[in-house]
Design a protein around this motif. Structure first.
Motif, PDB file in Angstrom:
ATOM      1  N   ALA A 146      10.540  -0.628  -5.487  1.00  0.00           N
ATOM      2  CA  ALA A 146      11.841  -0.649  -4.822  1.00  0.00           C
ATOM      3  C   ALA A 146      11.767  -1.350  -3.464  1.00  0.00           C
ATOM      4  O   ALA A 146      12.756  -1.916  -3.008  1.00  0.00           O
ATOM      5  N   GLY A 147      10.596  -1.328  -2.840  1.00  0.00           N
ATOM      6  CA  GLY A 147      10.439  -1.912  -1.512  1.00  0.00           C
ATOM      7  C   GLY A 147      10.039  -3.374  -1.507  1.00  0.00           C
ATOM      8  O   GLY A 147       9.709  -3.910  -0.456  1.00  0.00           O
ATOM      9  N   LYS A 199       5.781  -7.868 -10.206  1.00  0.00           N
ATOM     10  CA  LYS A 199       5.120  -6.737  -9.571  1.00  0.00           C
ATOM     11  C   LYS A 199       3.942  -6.306 -10.447  1.00  0.00           C
ATOM     12  O   LYS A 199       4.107  -6.086 -11.645  1.00  0.00           O
ATOM     13  N   VAL A 200       2.780  -6.216  -9.833  1.00  0.00           N
ATOM     14  CA  VAL A 200       1.564  -5.833 -10.545  1.00  0.00           C
ATOM     15  C   VAL A 200       1.112  -4.501  -9.988  1.00  0.00           C
ATOM     16  O   VAL A 200       0.825  -4.372  -8.790  1.00  0.00           O
ATOM     17  N   LEU A 201       1.071  -3.497 -10.844  1.00  0.00           N
ATOM     18  CA  LEU A 201       0.628  -2.166 -10.435  1.00  0.00           C
ATOM     19  C   LEU A 201      -0.881  -2.105 -10.613  1.00  0.00           C
ATOM     20  O   LEU A 201      -1.385  -2.271 -11.718  1.00  0.00           O
ATOM     21  N   ILE A 202      -1.580  -1.888  -9.524  1.00  0.00           N
ATOM     22  CA  ILE A 202      -3.048  -1.921  -9.555  1.00  0.00           C
ATOM     23  C   ILE A 202      -3.600  -0.522  -9.831  1.00  0.00           C
ATOM     24  O   ILE A 202      -3.366   0.405  -9.073  1.00  0.00           O
ATOM     25  N   LEU A 203      -4.335  -0.435 -10.925  1.00  0.00           N
ATOM     26  CA  LEU A 203      -5.084   0.774 -11.247  1.00  0.00           C
ATOM     27  C   LEU A 203      -6.578   0.506 -11.171  1.00  0.00           C
ATOM     28  O   LEU A 203      -7.351   1.384 -10.871  1.00  0.00           O
ATOM     29  N   ARG A 204      -6.963  -0.712 -11.451  1.00  0.00           N
ATOM     30  CA  ARG A 204      -8.354  -1.154 -11.404  1.00  0.00           C
ATOM     31  C   ARG A 204      -8.376  -2.546 -10.787  1.00  0.00           C
ATOM     32  O   ARG A 204      -7.365  -3.242 -10.745  1.00  0.00           O
ATOM     33  N   ALA A 222       5.894   8.166  -8.673  1.00  0.00           N
ATOM     34  CA  ALA A 222       6.754   8.088  -7.489  1.00  0.00           C
ATOM     35  C   ALA A 222       6.253   7.002  -6.540  1.00  0.00           C
ATOM     36  O   ALA A 222       7.046   6.251  -5.957  1.00  0.00           O
ATOM     37  N   GLY A 223       4.945   6.894  -6.383  1.00  0.00           N
ATOM     38  CA  GLY A 223       4.374   5.879  -5.505  1.00  0.00           C
ATOM     39  C   GLY A 223       4.656   4.476  -6.000  1.00  0.00           C
ATOM     40  O   GLY A 223       5.098   3.611  -5.229  1.00  0.00           O
ATOM     41  N   ARG A 283       0.856  -1.191   0.000  1.00  0.00           N
ATOM     42  CA  ARG A 283       0.000   0.000   0.000  1.00  0.00           C
ATOM     43  C   ARG A 283       0.890   1.239   0.000  1.00  0.00           C
ATOM     44  O   ARG A 283       1.759   1.388   0.847  1.00  0.00           O
ATOM     45  N   ILE A 284       0.659   2.122  -0.958  1.00  0.00           N
ATOM     46  CA  ILE A 284       1.398   3.372  -1.046  1.00  0.00           C
ATOM     47  C   ILE A 284       0.392   4.509  -0.862  1.00  0.00           C
ATOM     48  O   ILE A 284      -0.612   4.583  -1.567  1.00  0.00           O
TER      49      ILE A 284
END
Length: 82
Positions: free
Chosen positions: A56-57, A63-68, A49-50, A40-41
């Motif tokens: 990085a963490g 890694k899956v970036l959740i937009l929906r 940046a988020g 959670r960012i």
């Protein structure tokens, strides 16, 4: 690097939508031998940046970036591609 780990990175600006997303992430069908993390960012100066901070963490290879919100069967469909 953990090659059997999938990190879901979520930039949060709406608590209700985040909780709904967590609900569905908790019901994903995860392939045998794989694990998942939810990162959670909140309060990032920008989405880029988020998401970069979240990536990085995490030591997860995937890694899956959740937009929906994703469909529940997404992991078994995409892991053969890796």
């Amino acid at each position: 690097m953990n090659d059997r780990q999938v990190a879901f990175i979520i930039c949060v600006n709406n608590e209700r939508k985040y909780e709904e997303c967590r609900y569905y992430l908790g019901r994903l069908r995860v392939p045998d031998g794989y694990g998942t993390d939810v990162i959670r960012i909140q309060g990032a100066p920008s989405m880029a940046a988020g998401y970069n901070a979240g990536m990085a963490g995490s030591d997860a290879k995937y890694k899956v970036l959740i937009l929906r919100i994703l469909k529940l069967g997404i992991l078994p469909e995409i892991t053969p591609l890796w």
